[in-house]
Design a protein around this motif. Structure first.
Motif, PDB file in Angstrom:
ATOM      1  N   VAL A   1      72.754  65.179-108.244  1.00  0.00           N
ATOM      2  CA  VAL A   1      71.559  65.940-108.621  1.00  0.00           C
ATOM      3  C   VAL A   1      71.024  65.397-109.945  1.00  0.00           C
ATOM      4  CG1 VAL A   1      70.560  68.217-109.001  1.00  0.00           C
ATOM      5  CG2 VAL A   1      72.526  67.954-107.478  1.00  0.00           C
ATOM      6  N   GLY A   2      69.758  64.949-109.910  1.00  0.00           N
ATOM      7  CA  GLY A   2      69.135  64.309-111.069  1.00  0.00           C
ATOM      8  C   GLY A   2      68.922  62.841-110.743  1.00  0.00           C
ATOM      9  N   ALA A   3      67.682  62.478-110.406  1.00  0.00           N
ATOM     10  CA  ALA A   3      67.389  61.093-109.994  1.00  0.00           C
ATOM     11  C   ALA A   3      66.801  60.332-111.162  1.00  0.00           C
ATOM     12  CB  ALA A   3      66.436  61.096-108.805  1.00  0.00           C
ATOM     13  N   SER A   4      67.651  60.096-112.164  1.00  0.00           N
ATOM     14  CA  SER A   4      67.221  59.298-113.304  1.00  0.00           C
ATOM     15  C   SER A   4      68.367  58.340-113.622  1.00  0.00           C
ATOM     16  CB  SER A   4      66.858  60.218-114.473  1.00  0.00           C
ATOM     17  OG  SER A   4      66.366  59.488-115.571  1.00  0.00           O
ATOM     18  N   LEU A   5      68.501  57.961-114.885  1.00  0.00           N
ATOM     19  CA  LEU A   5      69.455  56.897-115.214  1.00  0.00           C
ATOM     20  C   LEU A   5      70.890  57.218-114.767  1.00  0.00           C
ATOM     21  CD1 LEU A   5      69.847  54.190-116.615  1.00  0.00           C
ATOM     22  CD2 LEU A   5      70.100  55.432-118.770  1.00  0.00           C
TER      23      LEU A   5
ATOM     24  N   GLY B   1      66.121  64.622-106.789  1.00  0.00           N
ATOM     25  CA  GLY B   1      65.447  64.593-108.091  1.00  0.00           C
ATOM     26  C   GLY B   1      64.215  65.469-108.126  1.00  0.00           C
ATOM     27  N   ALA B   2      64.032  66.205-109.216  1.00  0.00           N
ATOM     28  CA  ALA B   2      62.901  67.130-109.323  1.00  0.00           C
ATOM     29  C   ALA B   2      61.568  66.389-109.490  1.00  0.00           C
ATOM     30  CB  ALA B   2      63.126  68.066-110.511  1.00  0.00           C
ATOM     31  N   GLU B   3      61.610  65.219-110.156  1.00  0.00           N
ATOM     32  CA  GLU B   3      60.338  64.504-110.379  1.00  0.00           C
ATOM     33  C   GLU B   3      59.924  63.756-109.116  1.00  0.00           C
ATOM     34  OE1 GLU B   3      59.838  62.679-114.419  1.00  0.00           O
ATOM     35  OE2 GLU B   3      61.988  63.042-114.504  1.00  0.00           O
TER      36      GLU B   3
ATOM     37  N   VAL C   1      55.092  67.424-125.567  1.00  0.00           N
ATOM     38  CA  VAL C   1      56.417  66.885-125.849  1.00  0.00           C
ATOM     39  C   VAL C   1      56.444  65.505-125.198  1.00  0.00           C
ATOM     40  CG1 VAL C   1      57.574  69.120-125.968  1.00  0.00           C
ATOM     41  CG2 VAL C   1      57.368  67.949-123.755  1.00  0.00           C
ATOM     42  N   LEU C   2      57.537  64.765-125.346  1.00  0.00           N
ATOM     43  CA  LEU C   2      57.616  63.463-124.692  1.00  0.00           C
ATOM     44  C   LEU C   2      58.996  63.307-124.057  1.00  0.00           C
ATOM     45  CD1 LEU C   2      56.542  60.764-123.911  1.00  0.00           C
ATOM     46  CD2 LEU C   2      56.974  59.912-126.198  1.00  0.00           C
ATOM     47  N   ARG C   3      59.061  63.622-122.777  1.00  0.00           N
ATOM     48  CA  ARG C   3      60.324  63.464-122.054  1.00  0.00           C
ATOM     49  C   ARG C   3      60.123  62.740-120.725  1.00  0.00           C
ATOM     50  NH1 ARG C   3      65.823  63.661-123.207  1.00  0.00           N
ATOM     51  NH2 ARG C   3      66.712  63.151-121.201  1.00  0.00           N
TER      52      ARG C   3
ATOM     53  N   THR D   1      71.507  66.071-114.389  1.00  0.00           N
ATOM     54  CA  THR D   1      70.157  66.618-114.549  1.00  0.00           C
ATOM     55  C   THR D   1      69.606  66.445-115.972  1.00  0.00           C
ATOM     56  OG1 THR D   1      71.253  68.785-114.623  1.00  0.00           O
ATOM     57  CG2 THR D   1      70.043  68.235-112.635  1.00  0.00           C
ATOM     58  N   GLY D   2      70.325  65.725-116.824  1.00  0.00           N
ATOM     59  CA  GLY D   2      69.746  65.336-118.104  1.00  0.00           C
ATOM     60  C   GLY D   2      69.394  66.507-119.005  1.00  0.00           C
ATOM     61  N   ALA D   3      68.276  66.361-119.682  1.00  0.00           N
ATOM     62  CA  ALA D   3      67.864  67.366-120.657  1.00  0.00           C
ATOM     63  C   ALA D   3      66.351  67.516-120.611  1.00  0.00           C
ATOM     64  CB  ALA D   3      68.300  66.928-122.052  1.00  0.00           C
TER      65      ALA D   3
HETATM   66  C1  LIG Z   1      60.757  58.963-124.603  1.00  0.00           C
HETATM   67  C2  LIG Z   1      62.217  58.614-124.640  1.00  0.00           C
HETATM   68  C3  LIG Z   1      62.634  57.421-125.251  1.00  0.00           C
HETATM   69  C4  LIG Z   1      63.983  57.089-125.306  1.00  0.00           C
HETATM   70  N1  LIG Z   1      64.366  55.935-125.926  1.00  0.00           N
HETATM   71  C5  LIG Z   1      65.675  55.631-126.034  1.00  0.00           C
HETATM   72  C6  LIG Z   1      66.100  54.453-126.716  1.00  0.00           C
HETATM   73  O1  LIG Z   1      65.291  53.668-127.230  1.00  0.00           O
HETATM   74  N2  LIG Z   1      67.434  54.193-126.801  1.00  0.00           N
HETATM   75  C7  LIG Z   1      68.379  55.034-126.259  1.00  0.00           C
HETATM   76  O2  LIG Z   1      69.590  54.789-126.393  1.00  0.00           O
HETATM   77  N3  LIG Z   1      67.993  56.160-125.588  1.00  0.00           N
HETATM   78  C8  LIG Z   1      66.676  56.474-125.465  1.00  0.00           C
HETATM   79  N4  LIG Z   1      66.298  57.608-124.800  1.00  0.00           N
HETATM   80  C9  LIG Z   1      67.319  58.479-124.191  1.00  0.00           C
HETATM   81  C10 LIG Z   1      67.629  58.080-122.753  1.00  0.00           C
HETATM   82  O3  LIG Z   1      66.459  57.772-122.051  1.00  0.00           O
HETATM   83  C11 LIG Z   1      68.384  59.231-122.096  1.00  0.00           C
HETATM   84  O4  LIG Z   1      69.620  59.355-122.765  1.00  0.00           O
HETATM   85  C12 LIG Z   1      68.585  59.007-120.609  1.00  0.00           C
HETATM   86  O5  LIG Z   1      67.365  59.052-119.928  1.00  0.00           O
HETATM   87  C13 LIG Z   1      69.521  60.077-120.040  1.00  0.00           C
HETATM   88  O6  LIG Z   1      69.611  59.896-118.676  1.00  0.00           O
HETATM   89  P1  LIG Z   1      70.039  61.096-117.721  1.00  0.00           P
HETATM   90  O7  LIG Z   1      69.975  60.528-116.338  1.00  0.00           O
HETATM   91  O8  LIG Z   1      71.309  61.703-118.192  1.00  0.00           O
HETATM   92  O9  LIG Z   1      68.947  62.234-117.916  1.00  0.00           O
HETATM   93  P2  LIG Z   1      67.377  62.217-117.700  1.00  0.00           P
HETATM   94  O10 LIG Z   1      66.848  60.859-117.915  1.00  0.00           O
HETATM   95  O11 LIG Z   1      66.850  63.360-118.511  1.00  0.00           O
HETATM   96  O12 LIG Z   1      67.178  62.553-116.162  1.00  0.00           O
HETATM   97  C14 LIG Z   1      67.519  63.764-115.580  1.00  0.00           C
HETATM   98  C15 LIG Z   1      66.721  63.908-114.309  1.00  0.00           C
HETATM   99  O13 LIG Z   1      67.160  65.075-113.642  1.00  0.00           O
HETATM  100  C16 LIG Z   1      66.034  65.766-113.130  1.00  0.00           C
HETATM  101  N5  LIG Z   1      66.372  67.186-112.973  1.00  0.00           N
HETATM  102  C17 LIG Z   1      66.506  68.127-113.941  1.00  0.00           C
HETATM  103  N6  LIG Z   1      66.799  69.325-113.369  1.00  0.00           N
HETATM  104  C18 LIG Z   1      66.851  69.120-112.028  1.00  0.00           C
HETATM  105  C19 LIG Z   1      67.109  69.962-110.910  1.00  0.00           C
HETATM  106  N7  LIG Z   1      67.397  71.272-111.067  1.00  0.00           N
HETATM  107  N8  LIG Z   1      67.080  69.411-109.684  1.00  0.00           N
HETATM  108  C20 LIG Z   1      66.805  68.096-109.501  1.00  0.00           C
HETATM  109  N9  LIG Z   1      66.538  67.249-110.526  1.00  0.00           N
HETATM  110  C21 LIG Z   1      66.573  67.757-111.768  1.00  0.00           C
HETATM  111  C22 LIG Z   1      64.976  65.540-114.188  1.00  0.00           C
HETATM  112  O14 LIG Z   1      63.697  65.763-113.653  1.00  0.00           O
HETATM  113  C23 LIG Z   1      65.226  64.091-114.564  1.00  0.00           C
HETATM  114  O15 LIG Z   1      64.487  63.213-113.764  1.00  0.00           O
HETATM  115  C24 LIG Z   1      64.942  57.968-124.733  1.00  0.00           C
HETATM  116  C25 LIG Z   1      64.529  59.162-124.125  1.00  0.00           C
HETATM  117  C26 LIG Z   1      63.187  59.483-124.076  1.00  0.00           C
HETATM  118  C27 LIG Z   1      62.753  60.783-123.428  1.00  0.00           C
END
Ligand SMILES: Cc1cc2nc3c(=O)[nH]c(=O)nc-3n(C[C@H](O)[C@H](O)[C@H](O)COP(=O)(O)OP(=O)(O)OC[C@H]3O[C@@H](n4cnc5c(N)ncnc54)[C@H](O)[C@@H]3O)c2cc1C
Length: 395
Positions: free
Chosen positions: A10-14, A36-38, A127-129, A110-112
């Motif tokens: 759950v969470g289609a990001s990094l 992923g929600a997006e 905001v910028l997320r 699901t990140g933050a």
């Molecule tokens: C603008 C920006 C610039 C950055 N620059 C840097 C940098 O230069 N260097 C660095 O080290 N880090 C940087 N970061 C931090 C880095 O991008 C994050 O640490 C990383 O994206 C975390 O990945 P993640 O997959 O844990 O969470 P996220 O990337 O937050 O992804 C979580 C995903 O889960 C989805 N989600 C949430 N809730 C639900 C749900 N209930 N059901 C389904 N999906 C859900 C969200 O929509 C999102 O797509 C930056 C972050 C941002 C926002």
């Protein structure tokens, strides 16, 4: 424990994408569903405050992988679909659209979400997320060449936006409640050097003062500070940190406390692991629960969590990273590795008062952290040394 046959991520990001890749790399040939929600194909966030914001990159450079990659891996990618709850006993994920997905292994990624200010909702305040946030801000900056941007928060995101906006000719003021920049992520000296760099590029600062209100009629016009002063604003970016996205897990039985609380192997429950910005895990080195919000952590933790999920809690290896963060501003790379503290003994290479330096942080004579700016080669060598020492002491 029976072998896992169907994993839902759950969470289609990094972290989520890296987890699916690691499951396959570990030889898992069962079903993988990535929810992923997006609605966008999973994309990289760092460029959102850098190349994408300045207009140097278009959105088509942001996806982490092409769509075909998910087909090749046999990953069932469900975008635009938020998870609304999880029944761990039944092995069922509930979706916001009323659907359900069965699982016998769950990866929470699901990140933050960006923290907001309790102010009136006005156009021009963002905001910028997410990519959608960045697209709005980019439109606003590109349209308002020579306009006035107020950035609330002097952390990495705020400062990267400041650098991007200055390159577009926008007037920038950064407001920060602490008396220095980067207070959560770097030591005082590094924060001061960064501030000097931004000043050279024309950024103005209001440090040690809070925001009492943001006003305008329909669209933002001014930001009011707790010392009684007012800043004129055409646009406002709120960069005051992020909150782990755990609401959907309320009532699931998982421990939620500033993230999904995990053991040292990233297990939140016997068949549930968490990784990335949402995970708060037991760090065997410090003996504390910690959470990191950085790119490298999301990648490395997802790999470890996925492998551990397949091996089970008894065969799990602890996740003990050497934290690493980078930030690009004005063509210079600012980087930190390990633990940084104002009380550590510091040794400088280069000029600590210029934006070209590497600082080693020593605790009891041992290398515990490195900060660098501009001197990439030297930083990489020191980071390697830090990782080697970390491995030697078996932390
Ligand atoms: C603008 C920006 C610039 C950055 N620059 C840097 C940098 O230069 N260097 C660095 O080290 N880090 C940087 N970061 C931090 C880095 O991008 C994050 O640490 C990383 O994206 C975390 O990945 P993640 O997959 O844990 O969470 P996220 O990337 O937050 O992804 C979580 C995903 O889960 C989805 N989600 C949430 N809730 C639900 C749900 N209930 N059901 C389904 N999906 C859900 C969200 O929509 C999102 O797509 C930056 C972050 C941002 C926002």
């Amino acid at each position: 424990m029976e072998a896992i046959r169907r994993v839902v991520v759950v969470g289609a990001s990094l972290a989520g994408v890296r987890a699916t890749e690691s499951l396959r790399a570990e030889g898992f040939d069962g079903d993988i569903v990535l929810v992923g929600a997006e609605r966008h194909l999973p994309y990289d966030r760092p460029p959102l405050s850098k190349q994408y914001l300045t207009g140097d990159w278009s959105a088509d450079r942001l996806p982490l992988r092409p769509r075909s990659h998910y087909d090749d891996l046999g990953v069932d990618l469900r975008l635009g679909t938020a998870a609304a709850g999880a029944d761990l006993q039944a092995g069922r994920l509930d979706l916001a659209d009323g659907g359900e997905v069965a699982f016998d292994g769950l990866v929470v990624a699901t990140g933050a979400t960006a923290r907001t200010l309790p102010v009136e909702a006005l156009a021009g305040v963002t905001v910028l997320r997410t990519l959608d946030d960045a697209a709005d801000l980019r439109r606003s900056l590109l349209r308002r060449d020579g306009g006035r941007l107020v950035i609330i928060g002097g952390g990495f995101i705020g400062l990267e936006v400041a650098a991007a906006a200055r390159s577009l000719g926008v007037h920038v003021t950064v407001v920060e409640a602490a008396d220095r920049l980067l207070a959560r992520v770097a030591d005082r000296r590094a924060g001061e050097t960064m501030q000097a760099l931004h000043r050279e590029h024309g950024v103005e600062f209001r440090l040690g003062v809070g925001v009492s209100g943001v006003r305008g009629s329909g669209r933002v016009e001014s930001v009011h500070l707790t010392d009684g002063s007012t800043l004129v604003a055409d646009a406002v970016v709120v960069g005051i940190g992020a909150t782990p996205a755990v609401e959907w897990l309320a009532g699931s039985g998982l421990r939620l406390d500033d993230g999904v609380v995990c053991d040292s192997g990233c297990f939140a429950a016997p068949r549930v692991v968490a990784a990335g910005d949402v995970a708060r895990w037991y760090d065997t080195r410090s003996g504390r629960l910690i959470r990191h919000e950085h790119w490298t952590n999301a990648t490395e933790q997802a790999r470890r969590a996925a492998a551990n999920l397949l091996n089970g809690p008894d065969g799990a290896l602890p996740y003990v990273p050497v934290p690493y963060v980078w930030s690009d501003q004005y063509g210079l790379r600012f980087q930190t590795a390990g633990e940084l503290s104002d009380s550590a003994e510091r040794r400088w290479e280069g000029n600590p008062a210029s934006p070209r330096f590497v600082t080693r942080h020593l605790t009891d004579g041992r290398l515990t952290g490195v900060v660098g700016m501009g001197m990439n080669r030297e930083f990489i060598a020191r980071r390697r040394q830090l990782v080697a020492e970390h491995e030697t002491i078996g932390a």
